[in-house]
Design a protein around this motif. Structure first.
Motif, PDB file in Angstrom:
ATOM      1  N   ARG A 183       0.829  -1.209   0.000  1.00  0.00           N
ATOM      2  CA  ARG A 183       0.000   0.000   0.000  1.00  0.00           C
ATOM      3  C   ARG A 183       0.862   1.257   0.000  1.00  0.00           C
ATOM      4  NH1 ARG A 183      -3.700  -3.051   3.243  1.00  0.00           N
ATOM      5  NH2 ARG A 183      -2.872  -2.226   5.194  1.00  0.00           N
ATOM      6  N   GLU A 186       2.297   1.582  -3.447  1.00  0.00           N
ATOM      7  CA  GLU A 186       1.244   2.055  -4.351  1.00  0.00           C
ATOM      8  C   GLU A 186       1.062   3.569  -4.237  1.00  0.00           C
ATOM      9  OE1 GLU A 186      -3.464   1.730  -4.159  1.00  0.00           O
ATOM     10  OE2 GLU A 186      -2.541  -0.182  -4.727  1.00  0.00           O
ATOM     11  N   ILE A 218      -0.819  -4.047  -6.027  1.00  0.00           N
ATOM     12  CA  ILE A 218      -0.825  -2.634  -6.387  1.00  0.00           C
ATOM     13  C   ILE A 218      -1.853  -2.411  -7.494  1.00  0.00           C
ATOM     14  CG2 ILE A 218       0.565  -0.748  -7.341  1.00  0.00           C
ATOM     15  CD1 ILE A 218       3.012  -2.069  -6.029  1.00  0.00           C
ATOM     16  N   GLU A 219      -2.901  -1.657  -7.174  1.00  0.00           N
ATOM     17  CA  GLU A 219      -4.010  -1.493  -8.117  1.00  0.00           C
ATOM     18  C   GLU A 219      -4.256  -0.044  -8.517  1.00  0.00           C
ATOM     19  OE1 GLU A 219      -7.215  -3.260  -5.989  1.00  0.00           O
ATOM     20  OE2 GLU A 219      -6.620  -5.332  -6.481  1.00  0.00           O
TER      21      GLU A 219
END
Length: 256
Positions: A183, A186, A218-219
């Motif tokens: 996170r 990201e 990771i989006e």
């Protein structure tokens, strides 16, 4: 043609002879721990130790440095002793090793290797190679041309120097699980993407060997994200490429 490459990092110093036409190590790399404090003389002694492991190779040597390097002089020193600031690193290492030494930023070296022999090969547009380790190094390429010494690991991220939050060292020191660290990575990548709009992120450093543990998490980033193909050897290969180019040796055309 074999050229010796050395990768000086905040935690380790490693090197090997490199076939600069193939982008491959010709012998297994040898590594020693970075001395603490990592003063110029202490680091130079370690670089010589790494070289002597291979019988003191003849010919040009390329060396990376974890900071800004301009004309062989080190301008910053985030993860080594401050005595490096303003030091003629190329001259120091050349005198200690007895051969010409080309010095460049460590992430720039890794980026050169990845762009010519690895995950960035043949890619146009803006490509950003990021190395996660003791800090975060960056190499920015536009249509294959390097913008040197970008040091994007020192961008501010949520009120902190980014590498103090999202580097591999931060993960280890804080005992972060992969999902928690992902996170942070990201958020960092999203910030870099907002500033540079790259088509591709190449994630390097030692953690690239474990890309499957965090990259799928990771989006929130639009750019393509891939692990470095040369993994933690990229700095060694890129250093050797730079040394070969500086001495007029035959290297891939865009490496010069």
């Amino acid at each position: 043609m074999n050229v010796f490459g050395v990768d000086i990092g905040g935690s380790g110093i490693k090197g090997a002879p490199v076939d600069v036409l193939r982008g491959e190590l010709t012998q297994e790399r040898f590594k020693v721990l970075t001395p603490h404090p990592a003063t110029p003389d202490a680091v130079a002694d370690c670089v010589r130790q790494v070289m002597e492991h291979f019988g003191t190779p003849a010919g040009p040597v390329g060396a990376t440095f974890p900071g800004v390097v301009v004309g062989g002089t080190t301008r910053t020193a985030a993860n080594v002793a401050k005595d490096w600031i303003g030091r003629d690193a190329a001259g120091l290492l050349g005198e200690r090793l007895g051969t010409p030494v080309t010095v460049l930023n460590d992430a720039d070296a890794a980026g050169l290797a990845e762009m010519h022999f690895g995950a960035g090969r043949g890619r146009r547009g803006t490509v950003i190679v990021l190395t996660f380790g003791t800090g975060i190094g960056s190499a920015v390429f536009t249509d294959g041309k390097l913008v040197a010494n970008t040091e994007l690991g020192h961008l501010e991220l949520q009120g902190h120097d980014a590498e103090t939050r999202a580097s591999t060292r931060a993960k280890e020191e804080e005992g972060l699980k992969w999902n928690h660290w992902a996170r942070r990575v990201e958020r960092y990548l999203a910030h870099v993407e907002m500033l540079f709009s790259p088509e591709l992120f190449v994630i390097g450093g030692g953690v690239s060997r474990k890309a499957a543990k965090f990259l799928p998490l990771i989006e929130g980033v639009s750019a393509e994200i891939v692990p470095a193909e040369l993994e933690n050897n990229a700095g060694i290969v890129g250093a050797a490429m730079a040394a070969a180019a500086a001495t007029g040796a035959a290297v891939p055309a865009s490496a010069a």
